[in-house]
Design an enzyme around this catalytic site. Structure first.
Site, mmCIF file in Angstrom:
data_model
loop_
_atom_site.group_PDB
_atom_site.id
_atom_site.type_symbol
_atom_site.label_atom_id
_atom_site.label_comp_id
_atom_site.label_asym_id
_atom_site.label_seq_id
_atom_site.Cartn_x
_atom_site.Cartn_y
_atom_site.Cartn_z
ATOM 1 N N GLY A 41 4.489 0.360 -1.998
ATOM 2 C CA GLY A 41 4.707 0.078 -3.410
ATOM 3 C C GLY A 41 6.056 0.585 -3.878
ATOM 4 N N HIS A 56 0.833 -1.208 0.000
ATOM 5 C CA HIS A 56 0.000 0.000 0.000
ATOM 6 C C HIS A 56 0.865 1.255 0.000
ATOM 7 C CE1 HIS A 56 -3.173 2.820 0.872
ATOM 8 N NE2 HIS A 56 -2.620 3.166 2.018
ATOM 9 N N SER A 57 0.504 2.235 -0.834
ATOM 10 C CA SER A 57 1.096 3.561 -0.813
ATOM 11 C C SER A 57 2.630 3.498 -0.921
ATOM 12 C CB SER A 57 0.647 4.298 0.453
ATOM 13 O OG SER A 57 0.982 5.667 0.400
ATOM 14 N N TYR A 58 3.345 3.955 0.102
ATOM 15 C CA TYR A 58 4.813 3.951 0.064
ATOM 16 C C TYR A 58 5.371 2.526 0.035
ATOM 17 C CZ TYR A 58 9.486 5.897 0.737
ATOM 18 O OH TYR A 58 10.801 6.279 0.558
ATOM 19 N N THR A 111 -1.807 -0.973 -3.866
ATOM 20 C CA THR A 111 -3.016 -0.199 -3.573
ATOM 21 C C THR A 111 -2.637 1.263 -3.408
ATOM 22 O OG1 THR A 111 -2.860 -0.675 -1.188
ATOM 23 C CG2 THR A 111 -4.209 -2.153 -2.513
#
Length: 416
Positions: free
Chosen positions: A296, A292-294, A320
């Site tokens: 990734g 998720h977010s960072y 995500t």
């Protein structure tokens, strides 16, 4: 001193300045003096003077809150959701109270990972000495021995820790939307091994001791007489400063130093370390990532550093609302091509779940997570991600390339 009273003082000064600016040279001098006075006023510090003590309970019971059967945080007596503005006009105090509750929530989620999800806590670094700073991750008993499937979960940046997607969701919505527990439970039910990363646990904070302060300011190579005179001046200066600070900021918080955890000093370092010491050593034929977010960005950095190994071991990656950038991170052509075939990014969007979303970057396909709220993307895309993994596993086993469009009939191949 209330916020409205402070506002009144500042308003009065501003009016006087406006009136003085219309006068002659004498009035302009007074205006300059008033401006100087105004520049010296620190609103944050003024607010601290009459602020209640920054002392908060260290348990949910102490806060008079508990999670109900639906996983919602509710007040024990009133049944109401959490109230941030507990004390009017005291934003800093309310924020500190919220942060104190957040630390309790973190420990509570850790307990759930061990008690409800039956994960074990593993210390990092693996060869840590007793005295050095340490971190930890969570994993299922079969994480390294499961011959079939392994799921790896990586949260985003900020205050969240292992097992969480978003603290705000846990406090204001429920445990299902804000934690990784639904992913973990379903993964275990479907035969996956599980590893939960803890990429934000990069250092420990310890109070700055007098010895540390002295060590940092000591100049042993100076002549004794000069050092003695310097120490005397420093002591007098400190005495005056402490007296001033006691008046200006009676709730001065403790000074701390950050001691970074070896080989885990950043989310990127942490992901690489866990890969090298755990994921790469696992026997699973199919490894799946949810980031998720960072998280990734941390995965993309892992791939840049361990490209061949990742390609050989990872079957599919679900992102995500990832904040990765293949250009800024200088991901090569072969990495971008692999991501297009094996990754999918569920992004915040007003479109229905799994609807194709255009992207300016030449990496993985982007589809709607079915929500415009960044922090909710992992929860809303939950069923689609498991379907994506299932199809990826089937395609690999049957030696057929998986087209990401098979996740939903809403996504057409030509759109991607």
């Amino acid at each position: 001193m209330s916020f409205s009273f402070i506002t009144l003082i500042l308003l009065t000064i501003s009016i006087n300045m406006a009136q003085l600016q219309q006068g002659g040279p004498d009035e302009k001098e007074k205006t300059t003096a008033l401006k100087d006075l105004l520049s010296r006023i620190d609103l944050d510090e003024l607010m601290k003077k009459d602020e209640p003590p920054l002392e908060f309970p260290d348990t949910l019971e102490g806060f008079e809150y508990a999670f109900n059967e639906k996983g919602q945080l509710r007040h024990i007596k009133t049944g109401e959701p959490f109230v941030f503005n507990y004390r009017e006009d005291l934003h800093r105090w309310n924020q500190k109270r919220y942060e104190a509750l957040g630390e309790i929530i973190t420990k509570y989620v850790y307990e759930l990972l061990e008690k409800e999800c039956h994960l074990k806590k593993v210390t990092l670094p693996v060869d840590a000495t007793e005295s050095e700073p340490k971190s930890f991750i969570f994993m299922s008993e079969d994480a390294l021995t499961n011959p079939d499937k392994l799921m790896v979960l990586i949260h985003g940046s900020g205050v969240v820790r292992a097992g969480q997607w978003a603290r705000r969701l846990i406090i204001n919505e429920d445990l299902d939307s804000g934690t990784q527990i639904p992913y973990i439970k379903r993964a275990i039910e479907e035969g996956y091994g599980v590893i939960v990363l803890n990429p934000n646990e990069n250092y420990i904070e310890v109070e700055k001791t007098k010895a540390q302060v002295q060590l940092s300011s000591d100049s042993s190579d100076e002549p004794a007489e000069k050092r003695e005179r310097k120490d005397k001046i420093q002591k007098e200066t400190k005495k005056r400063r402490d007296f001033y600070e006691k008046y200006r900021n009676p709730q001065k918080e403790k000074e701390t130093v950050q001691l970074y955890i070896r080989d885990n000093g950043s989310p990127e370092e942490h992901a690489i370390y866990v890969w090298d010491h755990f994921i790469a050593e696992s026997t699973a034929e199919n490894v799946f990532f949810v980031a998720h977010s960072y998280g990734g960005l941390a995965f993309v950095e892992l791939m840049i550093q361990r490209e061949a190994d990742v390609k050989n071991k990872v079957t599919a990656v679900a992102l995500t609302d990832s904040v990765h950038n293949v250009w800024h991170q200088e991901a090569g052509k072969t990495i971008r091509e692999w991501m297009r075939e094996n990754c999918c990014n569920w992004v915040s969007s007003s479109e229905p779940l799994d609807t194709s979303v255009e992207s300016m970057l030449p990496d993985c396909p982007r589809v709607s997570a079915g929500t415009e709220r960044h922090e909710l993307t992992s929860w809303k895309s939950f069923p689609s991600i498991f379907k994506f993994f299932s199809e990826a596993s089937e395609a690999k086993n049957s030696s057929v390339k998986l087209a990401p469009t098979r996740r939903s009939n809403r996504i057409k191949y030509e759109e991607l």
